[in-house]
Scaffold this motif. Sequence first.
Motif, PDB file in Angstrom:
ATOM      1  N   MET A 278       0.417  -1.145   0.014  1.00 24.26           N
ATOM      2  CA  MET A 278      -0.639   0.270   0.376  1.00 24.26           C
ATOM      3  C   MET A 278       0.975   0.548   0.549  1.00 24.26           C
ATOM      4  N   LEU A 279       1.832   0.711   0.797  1.00 26.30           N
ATOM      5  CA  LEU A 279       2.644   2.281   0.787  1.00 26.30           C
ATOM      6  C   LEU A 279       3.310   2.969  -0.643  1.00 26.30           C
ATOM      7  N   ARG A 280       3.737   1.696  -1.499  1.00 30.76           N
ATOM      8  CA  ARG A 280       4.685   1.809  -2.463  1.00 30.76           C
ATOM      9  C   ARG A 280       3.469   2.450  -3.287  1.00 30.76           C
ATOM     10  N   ILE A 281       2.049   1.733  -3.311  1.00 31.53           N
ATOM     11  CA  ILE A 281       1.073   2.443  -4.268  1.00 31.53           C
ATOM     12  C   ILE A 281       0.690   3.767  -4.076  1.00 31.53           C
ATOM     13  N   LEU A 282       0.562   3.983  -2.915  1.00 26.68           N
ATOM     14  CA  LEU A 282      -0.408   5.112  -2.893  1.00 26.68           C
ATOM     15  C   LEU A 282      -0.009   6.476  -2.733  1.00 26.68           C
ATOM     16  N   HIS A 358      -6.437  -2.367  -8.649  1.00 28.18           N
ATOM     17  CA  HIS A 358      -7.167  -2.813  -7.624  1.00 28.18           C
ATOM     18  C   HIS A 358      -7.709  -4.016  -6.758  1.00 28.18           C
ATOM     19  N   LEU A 359      -8.384  -4.859  -7.623  1.00 33.46           N
ATOM     20  CA  LEU A 359      -8.739  -6.190  -7.035  1.00 33.46           C
ATOM     21  C   LEU A 359      -9.664  -6.510  -6.034  1.00 33.46           C
ATOM     22  N   SER A 360     -10.689  -4.645  -5.671  1.00 33.62           N
ATOM     23  CA  SER A 360     -11.370  -5.183  -4.909  1.00 33.62           C
ATOM     24  C   SER A 360     -12.582  -4.081  -5.146  1.00 33.62           C
ATOM     25  N   VAL A 361     -13.032  -3.568  -6.324  1.00 29.58           N
ATOM     26  CA  VAL A 361     -13.871  -2.193  -6.338  1.00 29.58           C
ATOM     27  C   VAL A 361     -15.212  -2.474  -6.016  1.00 29.58           C
ATOM     28  N   CYS A 362     -16.277  -2.369  -5.318  1.00 29.43           N
ATOM     29  CA  CYS A 362     -17.912  -2.542  -4.690  1.00 29.43           C
ATOM     30  C   CYS A 362     -17.571  -1.554  -3.633  1.00 29.43           C
ATOM     31  N   SER A 363     -18.838  -1.095  -3.380  1.00 29.34           N
ATOM     32  CA  SER A 363     -19.745  -0.260  -2.898  1.00 29.34           C
ATOM     33  C   SER A 363     -18.889   0.196  -1.294  1.00 29.34           C
ATOM     34  N   SER A 364     -18.428  -1.213  -0.934  1.00 35.11           N
ATOM     35  CA  SER A 364     -17.301  -0.659   1.357  1.00 35.11           C
ATOM     36  C   SER A 364     -16.759  -0.066   0.912  1.00 35.11           C
ATOM     37  N   ASN A 365     -15.615  -0.561  -0.444  1.00 44.48           N
ATOM     38  CA  ASN A 365     -14.012   0.543   0.186  1.00 44.48           C
ATOM     39  C   ASN A 365     -14.475   1.461  -1.977  1.00 44.48           C
ATOM     40  N   VAL A 366     -15.846   2.382  -1.348  1.00 45.52           N
ATOM     41  CA  VAL A 366     -15.754   3.923  -1.927  1.00 45.52           C
ATOM     42  C   VAL A 366     -16.361   4.163  -0.543  1.00 45.52           C
ATOM     43  N   ALA A 382      -4.604  -4.398  -3.632  1.00 45.18           N
ATOM     44  CA  ALA A 382      -4.527  -3.469  -4.757  1.00 45.18           C
ATOM     45  C   ALA A 382      -2.638  -4.486  -5.190  1.00 45.18           C
ATOM     46  N   LYS A 383      -1.775  -4.031  -6.907  1.00 47.15           N
ATOM     47  CA  LYS A 383      -0.991  -5.127  -7.084  1.00 47.15           C
ATOM     48  C   LYS A 383      -0.066  -3.758  -8.219  1.00 47.15           C
ATOM     49  N   ASP A 392      13.116  -1.774  -2.587  1.00 43.26           N
ATOM     50  CA  ASP A 392      14.332  -2.325  -1.751  1.00 43.26           C
ATOM     51  C   ASP A 392      13.685  -3.785  -1.158  1.00 43.26           C
ATOM     52  N   ASN A 393      15.194  -4.617  -0.607  1.00 42.65           N
ATOM     53  CA  ASN A 393      14.543  -5.495  -0.854  1.00 42.65           C
ATOM     54  C   ASN A 393      13.934  -6.745  -0.087  1.00 42.65           C
ATOM     55  N   GLN A 394      13.482  -5.172   1.036  1.00 37.60           N
ATOM     56  CA  GLN A 394      12.549  -5.940   1.958  1.00 37.60           C
ATOM     57  C   GLN A 394      11.115  -5.389   2.259  1.00 37.60           C
ATOM     58  N   SER A 395      11.223  -4.110   1.675  1.00 39.81           N
ATOM     59  CA  SER A 395      10.075  -3.462   1.708  1.00 39.81           C
ATOM     60  C   SER A 395       9.283  -4.149   0.476  1.00 39.81           C
ATOM     61  N   LEU A 396      10.258  -3.719  -0.598  1.00 42.63           N
ATOM     62  CA  LEU A 396       9.579  -3.537  -2.046  1.00 42.63           C
ATOM     63  C   LEU A 396       9.246  -5.068  -2.917  1.00 42.63           C
ATOM     64  N   THR A 397       8.396  -5.509  -2.037  1.00 40.98           N
ATOM     65  CA  THR A 397       8.056  -7.162  -2.236  1.00 40.98           C
ATOM     66  C   THR A 397       7.882  -7.269  -3.174  1.00 40.98           C
ATOM     67  N   HIS A 398       8.068  -8.575  -4.285  1.00 45.20           N
ATOM     68  CA  HIS A 398       7.078  -8.822  -5.478  1.00 45.20           C
ATOM     69  C   HIS A 398       5.806  -8.819  -5.143  1.00 45.20           C
ATOM     70  N   CYS A 399       6.122  -8.863  -6.326  1.00 46.74           N
ATOM     71  CA  CYS A 399       3.740  -8.522  -6.341  1.00 46.74           C
ATOM     72  C   CYS A 399       3.383  -9.528  -6.794  1.00 46.74           C
ATOM     73  N   LEU A 400       2.407  -9.604  -6.990  1.00 47.21           N
ATOM     74  CA  LEU A 400       1.059 -10.741  -7.246  1.00 47.21           C
ATOM     75  C   LEU A 400       1.418 -10.907  -8.246  1.00 47.21           C
ATOM     76  N   ASN A 401       1.536 -13.181  -8.874  1.00 48.23           N
ATOM     77  CA  ASN A 401       2.485 -14.144 -10.291  1.00 48.23           C
ATOM     78  C   ASN A 401       0.774 -13.309 -10.637  1.00 48.23           C
ATOM     79  N   LEU A 402       0.335 -12.162 -11.060  1.00 46.41           N
ATOM     80  CA  LEU A 402      -1.114 -11.853 -11.990  1.00 46.41           C
ATOM     81  C   LEU A 402      -0.697 -11.435 -13.402  1.00 46.41           C
TER      82      LEU A 402
END
Length: 506
Positions: A278-282, A358-366, A382-383, A392-402
């Motif tokens: 979330m920190l990386r994206i936002l 985002h992978l979770s769009v719905c009224s409860s997340n708006v 989100a990915k 960063d080797n520790q914080s900026l980890t691999h994204c989902l294989n999507l």
Amino acid sequence: MGLEADDSSSPGETVMVVMDANRSRGNVHAIEWALRHVARRGHTVLVLGLLCEIGKRASCFPFHMGEKLERLGEGEVDPTELEEEIARKRDEYKSCLQPFYRHCKKNEVKLESKIAAGLCPRKVTVDEAQSCNTCWIILDSHLKKDKTYIYAHVCCNLALVKGKDVVTLMPSKVILQKSSLKHRRVDDALLSNEPITDDQEEKSITPPPKTCCWYPLAWRTGFPRYFTQSELEVITSGFSEENIVQTQDNVKVYQGQFQETPVLVNCFSQNDERFWSMLRILSRVRHRNILNIVGYCFTGSSMFLLFDFPFMGTLEINLQNDDLAEKILWKARWYIAVEIGACLRYLHEQCVDGLIVHLSVCSSNVIYPLGGSAMLANFMTAKCLKDGSPGDNQSLTHCLNLQEDDGIAIDVHDYGIFLLELITGRSARCSLDPDKEDLIDWALPAIEKGSLSEVRDPRLTDTTDDRLIHHMAQAALLCLQDLNRRISMSEVLAVVRGHEIARPGC
């Protein structure tokens, strides 16, 4: 309307006049208005010409007239084409500004000019305003669509010059926090902004009550920023149990206050990868319909993200309450559909750092902020799917294989269900209840046969906006009917806005 500008600026400050340099003729009304109503003795008037259509991934190339071009970033741009275009604009601006030099010299006003080439006129304007002591930003009429973003990221006065002596004023946040009669006339000008049109890309902010906490922290200069744990302890009253508003999936959410503004503090456990994602994206995205972070903090044992408090709750909560749902009229629901659709298009197609789903769009997340514009929240799932930046080797980890197309398809499908929620007034989460009929199974067949009256929210009886309901329904069909067809959010958003009626399989 003709307006006299507030005379609250001081000598030595800069008045920026921002013009669309891609236009064959510069809009001199903005310069004339600035010199007549704003500029005072000792001021510097900086005319900033923006070239936004050179190259596909050009960064910002600030260029002072008569000086050497300094390239500040990498981008796919033809240097020869860039130099030729800037040289042509340099001569055009010299000719355009020539009549104003005598006036400025007479009034002891310094007149400067600059050309900037790049893809983001909003960011160029904000960065330039923040680099000097700017008291006013004057936009020409061609930059109308950018005024809301620019105003959200600066603290000075802003004016949009729509014609000769026809101006919309947006006073500084300092002025908005004062209630003196001296500034009441400027506030009235802000409240008289033009009505929204169907082809307008973004909806103007409706000015909320003028208190010190109405303006989201995430939009203010200097945010997001790093917070110390001692600051968070003050904000949350020592992480008091009484301040916990939610605990879900090992994340504690505290309510608190910072700079007299309510905030939410999300507390993650150590090494929770969702925090870093979330920190990386936002920290990279900037869109007025995204609930962005106010700040962050990480210690040896805990990690924290701060958000502005969603004063009016989620869309789902509002739709489940009959009294609240009746106040969200069809035009407002259509605006919400446009805003969230534009937000997803930004994530998919316009982020400089690559595709985000985002992978979770719905009224409860708006959610609704105090200002009244819908905002997409909860980026836990989100990915980043196209990120070539070093991590960063520790914080900026691999994204989902999507796969890229699969991620977009999920968001498009979820957006289609979100449109059904707006049309029917029902929550998609009711589909999880085995005793209730699935929202898609119930609503989609009726929409397919054109029986909108069977599924439209019965709490809204007004039929004057049936056209808008039809647009949302057609877009929902496009998202949900043919899952094998790869559809972009640009296509879907065009249908929501009524610019075209696309049908699945066409």
